[in-house]
Enzyme design. Structure first.
Site, PDB file in Angstrom:
ATOM      1  N   LYS A  96      -9.186  27.950  44.195  1.00  0.00           N
ATOM      2  CA  LYS A  96      -9.377  26.514  43.928  1.00  0.00           C
ATOM      3  C   LYS A  96     -10.282  25.901  44.993  1.00  0.00           C
ATOM      4  O   LYS A  96     -11.168  25.101  44.677  1.00  0.00           O
ATOM      5  CB  LYS A  96      -8.023  25.787  43.903  1.00  0.00           C
ATOM      6  CG  LYS A  96      -7.142  26.161  42.727  1.00  0.00           C
ATOM      7  CD  LYS A  96      -7.727  25.661  41.405  1.00  0.00           C
ATOM      8  CE  LYS A  96      -6.900  26.050  40.219  1.00  0.00           C
ATOM      9  NZ  LYS A  96      -7.557  25.767  38.939  1.00  0.00           N
TER      10      LYS A  96
ATOM     11  N   SER B 180      -5.709  21.740  43.022  1.00  0.00           N
ATOM     12  CA  SER B 180      -4.271  21.831  43.233  1.00  0.00           C
ATOM     13  C   SER B 180      -3.942  21.416  44.652  1.00  0.00           C
ATOM     14  O   SER B 180      -4.725  21.661  45.579  1.00  0.00           O
ATOM     15  CB  SER B 180      -3.842  23.289  43.015  1.00  0.00           C
ATOM     16  OG  SER B 180      -2.510  23.471  43.442  1.00  0.00           O
TER      17      SER B 180
ATOM     18  N   TYR C  15      -4.833  32.492  44.979  1.00  0.00           N
ATOM     19  CA  TYR C  15      -4.906  31.423  43.968  1.00  0.00           C
ATOM     20  C   TYR C  15      -5.433  30.136  44.612  1.00  0.00           C
ATOM     21  O   TYR C  15      -6.378  29.515  44.117  1.00  0.00           O
ATOM     22  CB  TYR C  15      -3.520  31.184  43.341  1.00  0.00           C
ATOM     23  CG  TYR C  15      -3.464  29.897  42.556  1.00  0.00           C
ATOM     24  CD1 TYR C  15      -4.186  29.749  41.381  1.00  0.00           C
ATOM     25  CD2 TYR C  15      -2.723  28.801  43.020  1.00  0.00           C
ATOM     26  CE1 TYR C  15      -4.175  28.543  40.671  1.00  0.00           C
ATOM     27  CE2 TYR C  15      -2.703  27.608  42.314  1.00  0.00           C
ATOM     28  CZ  TYR C  15      -3.428  27.478  41.146  1.00  0.00           C
ATOM     29  OH  TYR C  15      -3.416  26.290  40.472  1.00  0.00           O
TER      30      TYR C  15
HETATM   31  P1  NAD Z   1      -1.692  27.045  31.614  1.00  0.00           P
HETATM   32  O1  NAD Z   1      -1.709  28.495  31.909  1.00  0.00           O
HETATM   33  O2  NAD Z   1      -0.627  26.502  30.742  1.00  0.00           O
HETATM   34  O3  NAD Z   1      -3.096  26.599  31.006  1.00  0.00           O
HETATM   35  C1  NAD Z   1      -4.300  27.257  31.318  1.00  0.00           C
HETATM   36  C2  NAD Z   1      -4.970  27.578  29.995  1.00  0.00           C
HETATM   37  O4  NAD Z   1      -6.231  28.204  30.272  1.00  0.00           O
HETATM   38  C3  NAD Z   1      -4.167  28.554  29.147  1.00  0.00           C
HETATM   39  O5  NAD Z   1      -4.070  28.038  27.830  1.00  0.00           O
HETATM   40  C4  NAD Z   1      -4.982  29.842  29.170  1.00  0.00           C
HETATM   41  O6  NAD Z   1      -4.862  30.564  27.975  1.00  0.00           O
HETATM   42  C5  NAD Z   1      -6.364  29.313  29.405  1.00  0.00           C
HETATM   43  N1  NAD Z   1      -7.301  30.231  30.084  1.00  0.00           N
HETATM   44  C6  NAD Z   1      -7.092  30.922  31.227  1.00  0.00           C
HETATM   45  N2  NAD Z   1      -8.207  31.600  31.556  1.00  0.00           N
HETATM   46  C7  NAD Z   1      -9.136  31.325  30.619  1.00  0.00           C
HETATM   47  C8  NAD Z   1     -10.487  31.709  30.415  1.00  0.00           C
HETATM   48  N3  NAD Z   1     -11.095  32.535  31.259  1.00  0.00           N
HETATM   49  N4  NAD Z   1     -11.149  31.233  29.337  1.00  0.00           N
HETATM   50  C9  NAD Z   1     -10.533  30.396  28.464  1.00  0.00           C
HETATM   51  N5  NAD Z   1      -9.261  29.995  28.605  1.00  0.00           N
HETATM   52  C10 NAD Z   1      -8.566  30.445  29.683  1.00  0.00           C
HETATM   53  O7  NAD Z   1      -1.686  26.275  33.038  1.00  0.00           O
HETATM   54  P2  NAD Z   1      -1.548  24.736  33.360  1.00  0.00           P
HETATM   55  O8  NAD Z   1      -0.292  24.567  34.114  1.00  0.00           O
HETATM   56  O9  NAD Z   1      -1.802  23.935  32.178  1.00  0.00           O
HETATM   57  O10 NAD Z   1      -2.732  24.585  34.404  1.00  0.00           O
HETATM   58  C11 NAD Z   1      -3.996  24.112  34.032  1.00  0.00           C
HETATM   59  C12 NAD Z   1      -4.895  24.083  35.264  1.00  0.00           C
HETATM   60  O11 NAD Z   1      -4.300  23.269  36.261  1.00  0.00           O
HETATM   61  C13 NAD Z   1      -5.103  25.455  35.902  1.00  0.00           C
HETATM   62  O12 NAD Z   1      -6.441  25.529  36.348  1.00  0.00           O
HETATM   63  C14 NAD Z   1      -4.149  25.442  37.077  1.00  0.00           C
HETATM   64  O13 NAD Z   1      -4.597  26.269  38.108  1.00  0.00           O
HETATM   65  C15 NAD Z   1      -4.193  23.989  37.479  1.00  0.00           C
HETATM   66  N6  NAD Z   1      -2.982  23.549  38.181  1.00  0.00           N
HETATM   67  C16 NAD Z   1      -1.758  23.776  37.624  1.00  0.00           C
HETATM   68  C17 NAD Z   1      -0.615  23.393  38.299  1.00  0.00           C
HETATM   69  C18 NAD Z   1       0.753  23.686  37.744  1.00  0.00           C
HETATM   70  O14 NAD Z   1       1.698  23.772  38.512  1.00  0.00           O
HETATM   71  N7  NAD Z   1       0.931  23.836  36.435  1.00  0.00           N
HETATM   72  C19 NAD Z   1      -0.721  22.742  39.524  1.00  0.00           C
HETATM   73  C20 NAD Z   1      -1.985  22.512  40.052  1.00  0.00           C
HETATM   74  C21 NAD Z   1      -3.106  22.929  39.373  1.00  0.00           C
HETATM   75  C1  WQD Z   2       9.437  24.185  43.679  1.00  0.00           C
HETATM   76  C2  WQD Z   2      10.641  24.256  44.599  1.00  0.00           C
HETATM   77  C3  WQD Z   2      11.052  26.460  45.438  1.00  0.00           C
HETATM   78  C4  WQD Z   2      12.074  28.278  41.595  1.00  0.00           C
HETATM   79  C5  WQD Z   2       3.801  26.112  42.629  1.00  0.00           C
HETATM   80  C6  WQD Z   2       2.517  26.698  43.119  1.00  0.00           C
HETATM   81  C7  WQD Z   2       1.511  25.614  43.380  1.00  0.00           C
HETATM   82  C8  WQD Z   2       1.360  24.692  42.169  1.00  0.00           C
HETATM   83  C9  WQD Z   2       2.660  24.240  41.627  1.00  0.00           C
HETATM   84  C10 WQD Z   2      -0.549  25.373  40.839  1.00  0.00           C
HETATM   85  C11 WQD Z   2      10.414  25.122  45.832  1.00  0.00           C
HETATM   86  C12 WQD Z   2      12.179  26.004  44.555  1.00  0.00           C
HETATM   87  C13 WQD Z   2      11.701  27.384  42.584  1.00  0.00           C
HETATM   88  C14 WQD Z   2      13.412  28.786  41.587  1.00  0.00           C
HETATM   89  C15 WQD Z   2      13.886  27.457  43.526  1.00  0.00           C
HETATM   90  N1  WQD Z   2       0.708  25.350  41.071  1.00  0.00           N
HETATM   91  N2  WQD Z   2      12.601  26.978  43.536  1.00  0.00           N
HETATM   92  N3  WQD Z   2      14.250  28.337  42.568  1.00  0.00           N
HETATM   93  O1  WQD Z   2       6.084  26.610  44.750  1.00  0.00           O
HETATM   94  O2  WQD Z   2       6.024  24.083  44.953  1.00  0.00           O
HETATM   95  O3  WQD Z   2       4.330  25.228  43.611  1.00  0.00           O
HETATM   96  O4  WQD Z   2       3.552  25.357  41.437  1.00  0.00           O
HETATM   97  O5  WQD Z   2      -1.454  24.929  41.476  1.00  0.00           O
HETATM   98  O6  WQD Z   2       0.331  26.235  43.709  1.00  0.00           O
HETATM   99  O7  WQD Z   2       2.770  27.389  44.324  1.00  0.00           O
HETATM  100  O8  WQD Z   2       6.612  25.129  42.752  1.00  0.00           O
HETATM  101  O9  WQD Z   2       8.297  25.084  40.986  1.00  0.00           O
HETATM  102  O10 WQD Z   2       7.794  27.280  42.134  1.00  0.00           O
HETATM  103  O11 WQD Z   2       8.985  25.498  43.376  1.00  0.00           O
HETATM  104  O12 WQD Z   2      14.698  27.094  44.396  1.00  0.00           O
HETATM  105  O13 WQD Z   2      13.775  29.599  40.737  1.00  0.00           O
HETATM  106  O14 WQD Z   2      11.709  24.869  43.888  1.00  0.00           O
HETATM  107  O15 WQD Z   2      11.497  27.204  46.515  1.00  0.00           O
HETATM  108  O16 WQD Z   2      11.123  24.538  46.887  1.00  0.00           O
HETATM  109  P1  WQD Z   2       5.804  25.317  44.136  1.00  0.00           P
HETATM  110  P2  WQD Z   2       7.939  25.809  42.223  1.00  0.00           P
END
Ligand code: NAD
Ligand code: WQD
Length: 338
Positions: free
Chosen positions: A154, A126, A150
Site C-alpha cells: 500500500k 490502509s 501487505y
Molecule cells: P475484498 O477482498 O472483499 O475486495 C477486493 C476485491 O478485489 C475482490 O472482489 C477481489 O475479487 C478483487 N480483486 C483482487 N485482485 C484483483 C485483480 N487483480 N483484478 C481484479 N479484481 C481483483 O476486500 P475489501 O475489504 O473490500 O478491500 C478493498 C480494498 O480496500 C483492498 O485494496 C484492501 O486492501 C483495502 N483495505 C481493506 C481493509 C479491510 O480491512 N477490509 C482495510 C484497509 C484497506
Molecule cells: C482487530 C482486533 C485483534 C480476531 C486488519 C489488518 C489491517 C486492516 C484491517 C487492511 C485486534 C483482535 C481479531 C480474532 C481477536 N486491513 N482479534 N480475535 O488486525 O486491526 O487489522 O484488518 O488494510 O491491515 O491488519 O483487524 O479484525 O484482525 O483485529 O481478538 O479472532 O481484534 O487482536 O486487537 P486488525 P482484526
C-alpha cells in the site's frame, strides 16, 4: 447522463457498498473484478438495493488490453481502485504475489488511465501504512512504517502516486487510509463473508453469534488498554462508502493529491465489540482469552479531522449500528451469497 466510474474490485466487501453509495449520488458504477475474493451473486443483491444491477466486467486489473478496451469503449470519468489482496498473513507467506497484485496492478491501471486521459483516481490505502504508531489519534502526517508486505504494498502505491502527481499536476488523486471497516448495508442484502476461517474480529464474532463457530479466541488480554484487549478504530462500511463519494466529488472539483484517514476517531476494544454484538444480536458470544497474535499493535485509532474539513465527511454510524447491520446480514445470509 450519470458519469461512469470504474470500480475495480467492486464485487468485494467495500467495493460493493461503495457501488450503492455511488448510485445514490447519481453515478453509474462499472465494476471490474476477477472474483478472486468475491461472489458474482452480489450483483443481484445490488440490483435489489439500487434498482438495477451495476454493469460488471469479469477480468483482472493487470490486464492492460482489457483496461484499454474499457477506457476506449466506455465514457469513464474516474476510477475507484479497490482491487487487491488484503490478508496480512498471506502477504508474509507469499510477498511477491502481494506486490504483483497490489503494486503491479495499480501501475497497469494508472498507465492505462494516463493513456486514456482519465486522471481521477481514488485509491484504497490502509491505516496499516502507519504500522505501530507513536500515539493515537493518528494524523495523516504520522510516520509511515508498515510492518508487513501487505502494508508495504500500500505504501509503495501511495509513493508512486505521489510521484505521478508531482510529474503531472493534472492528476486528481485521493489516497484513503481506512481504519477497520466493518458492518453491512442496512438492508442486510450485502455484507462481508470471508472464505474459510475469518482473520478479522467482526466476521468471527458474527459467525460465533450465528452458530458457525464455537467461540471467539481473544488475541491477548494483557495489553496496556482499559480492559487488556486490543483497541481499534472500527468504521461502518457505509460511512466508508460515502467517504469515497465525497473524495470523488472533491477530486472532480480540484486537481491535486489528498491523503485522508477514514475512521471514526474512536477506539473500541475487542471486549467492547463482543458486548455491542451481544446487545445487537441478543446472543451470548462465547470467548476465551488466549495469547497475543504475533505482529498485533496494542491500540490505535485515527484522527479523521482532515477528511471532515476537506470533504465535509465524518463517520455517522456508531459501534452498535455496525454490529446491528453485521448481524442482520449474517443472520439472513449465514453462508454468504451461497
Ligand atoms: P475484498 O477482498 O472483499 O475486495 C477486493 C476485491 O478485489 C475482490 O472482489 C477481489 O475479487 C478483487 N480483486 C483482487 N485482485 C484483483 C485483480 N487483480 N483484478 C481484479 N479484481 C481483483 O476486500 P475489501 O475489504 O473490500 O478491500 C478493498 C480494498 O480496500 C483492498 O485494496 C484492501 O486492501 C483495502 N483495505 C481493506 C481493509 C479491510 O480491512 N477490509 C482495510 C484497509 C484497506
Ligand atoms: C482487530 C482486533 C485483534 C480476531 C486488519 C489488518 C489491517 C486492516 C484491517 C487492511 C485486534 C483482535 C481479531 C480474532 C481477536 N486491513 N482479534 N480475535 O488486525 O486491526 O487489522 O484488518 O488494510 O491491515 O491488519 O483487524 O479484525 O484482525 O483485529 O481478538 O479472532 O481484534 O487482536 O486487537 P486488525 P482484526
Amino acid at each position: 447522463m450519470s458519469p461512469t466510474i470504474l470500480v475495480t474490485g467492486g464485487a468485494g466487501f467495500i467495493g460493493s457498498h461503495t457501488c450503492v453509495a455511488l448510485a445514490a449520488a447519481g453515478y453509474a458504477p462499472l465494476i471490474l473484478d476477477n472474483l478472486g475474493n468475491s461472489d458474482v451473486r452480489v450483483l443481484d443483491r445490488l440490483a435489489r438495493i439500487i434498482g438495477t444491477a451495476p454493469r460488471f466486467v469479469e477480468g483482472d486489473v493487470r490486464d492492460r488490453a482489457l483496461l484499454d478496451r474499457l477506457f476506449r469503449e466506455e465514457a469513464i470519468s474516474g476510477v475507484i481502485h479497490f482491487a487487491g489482496l488484503k490478508a496480512v498473513g498471506d502477504s508474509v507467506a507469499d510477498p511477491i504475489t502481494y506486490y504483483q497484485n497490489n503494486v503491479h496492478g495499480s501501475f497497469v491501471l494508472t498507465e492505462a488511465m494516463q493513456a486514456a486521459g482519465v486522471r481521477t483516481l481514488i485509491f484504497s490505502s490502509s491505516a496499516t501504512v502507519y504500522g505501530d504508531p507513536d500515539s493515537s489519534p493518528i494524523p495523516e502526517s504520522a510516520a509511515l512504517r508498515p510492518a508487513n508486505p501487505y502494508g508495504r504494498s500500500k505504501l509503495m502505491v501511495e509513493d508512486a502516486l505521489r510521484d505521478l502527481r508531482r510529474a503531472d499536476p493534472a492528476w486528481r488523486i485521493a489516497l484513503l487510509r481506512y481504519f477497520n471497516p466493518v458492518g453491512a448495508h442496512e438492508s442486510g442484502l450485502i455484507g462481508e463473508h470471508p472464505q474459510g476461517k475469518p482473520n478479522n474480529l467482526m466476521p468471527f464474532v458474527s459467525q460465533v453469534a450465528v452458530g458457525l463457530r464455537d467461540k471467539l479466541s481473544v488475541h491477548g488480554g494483557d495489553y496496556p488498554t482499559a480492559d487488556g484487549t486490543g483497541v481499534r478504530d472500527y468504521v461502518h462500511v457505509m460511512d466508508l462508502a460515502e467517504g469515497h463519494v465525497a473524495a470523488l466529488r472533491h477530486a472532480e472539483k480540484q486537481p491535486g493529491l489528498v491523503t485522508l484517514n477514514l475512521g471514526t476517531g474512536q477506539g473500541a476494544s475487542v471486549l467492547d465489540v463482543v458486548k455491542a454484538f451481544e446487545r445487537a444480536s441478543g446472543k451470548t458470544i462465547a470467548y476465551e482469552v488466549g495469547p497475543r497474535r504475533p505482529g498485533d499493535v496494542p491500540a490505535y485509532w485515527g484522527d479523521p479531522a482532515l477528511a471532515e474539513s476537506l470533504l465535509g465527511w465524518r463517520a455517522r454510524r456508531g459501534l452498535d449500528q455496525m454490529c446491528e447491520d453485521s448481524w442482520r446480514w449474517q443472520q439472513g445470509n449465514p453462508t454468504g451469497y451461497a
